[in-house]
Design a protein around this motif. Sequence first.
Motif, PDB file in Angstrom:
ATOM      1  N   ALA A 180      53.314   3.659  -0.240  1.00  0.00           N
ATOM      2  CA  ALA A 180      51.775   3.745  -0.450  1.00  0.00           C
ATOM      3  C   ALA A 180      51.118   2.911   0.666  1.00  0.00           C
ATOM      4  O   ALA A 180      49.816   3.461   0.970  1.00  0.00           O
TER       5      ALA A 180
ATOM      6  N   GLN B 249      58.528   2.165  -3.314  1.00  0.00           N
ATOM      7  CA  GLN B 249      57.133   2.935  -3.329  1.00  0.00           C
ATOM      8  C   GLN B 249      55.901   2.166  -2.683  1.00  0.00           C
ATOM      9  O   GLN B 249      55.134   2.834  -2.411  1.00  0.00           O
ATOM     10  N   ASP B 250      55.817   0.931  -3.078  1.00  0.00           N
ATOM     11  CA  ASP B 250      54.798   0.262  -2.380  1.00  0.00           C
ATOM     12  C   ASP B 250      54.737   0.412  -1.167  1.00  0.00           C
ATOM     13  O   ASP B 250      53.555   0.272  -0.444  1.00  0.00           O
TER      14      ASP B 250
END
Length: 355
Positions: A333, A329-330
């Motif tokens: 993002a 997820q980083d």
Amino acid sequence: MILVTGGAGFIGSNFVLDWLARSDEPVVNCDKLTYAGNLDNLSALADDARHRFVRADILDRGQVAALLRAHRPRAIVHFAAESHVDRSVVAPGDFVATNVTGTFSLLAEAHAYWSKLSGAEREAFRFLHISTDEVYGSLQPGAPPFTEESPYAPNSPYAATKAASDHLVRAWHQTYGLPAIITNCSNNYGPRQFPEKLIPLMIANALAGAALPVYGDGLQLRDWLYVGDHCAALRRVLEAGRPGETYAIGGNCEMTNIAVVLAICDVLAELAPKAGGYRAQVAHVADRPGHDRRYAIDSAKMRRKLGWSAAENFESGLRKTVQWYLGNQDWVANVQSGAYQAWIEQNYASREDQP
């Protein structure tokens, strides 16, 4: 060593990572780092001496010539391209510059470099050009899949510029003898794909609770190819493909866009469950101009001549893909920058919801 162009993008970075996981042959990785080029894709190679990244634009012939002189690669693997159809509708000039003029520049410098080689080095050199099935246009329902003999009939600015680049590569082989090979692949999916493309966009939007925009009726058919299978095919083409040949690479997996989106919803419902699931987020929007109805690839030549076939089916490949995005997820993002958000707004905000 080999020189890879566009090696910080989706397919290019997967190829570089896969190459170095299976070989000690070094890679010089040349990428302009446009919005879709992401050095986070290559973070696992930060301390790997076999990988050298160079920020360079293939339109800059001086930079390309210097790279070839300095590193003397035995092959060039050419991924660098603008590749999103929607963006090509809005800004076709960018696609002409990179896909056509950029490929011309790279071919010219590759030919100059190869012409000065001799003996075994000259004989072994290869220029591998990665292209798309979209150059063949749209298939009618029930028509046989595309093969290497299918006529070119591109319908979008993206497809037209990739067709032009294919023709340039063929011309450089036929006219100048450059030992070039072309591959035309079907729709890739998998880890590290920029979330403007269908599968990563749907995953990101679903997790964010946003709408899942599906063009038109969603019945457009695509042949889906897991990126790991594509990398394996390209390694095989580089190893045993014949100069002057074209090889069609497909996943033997035709699915409609709406079926893909619903499959993503179902895998997410299992791996990241939420009340009510994700299917209610699907929203049909106005179709894009010139949207091809169907693509499909017949990879019989790859199987017959080079012994390659796809190892993943859509179910297994999609599960691996969703698991990667859930675990990274980083990464998602970081790539969803302000510029990316502005593009999504530009592309989808003007499309009224369709029933």
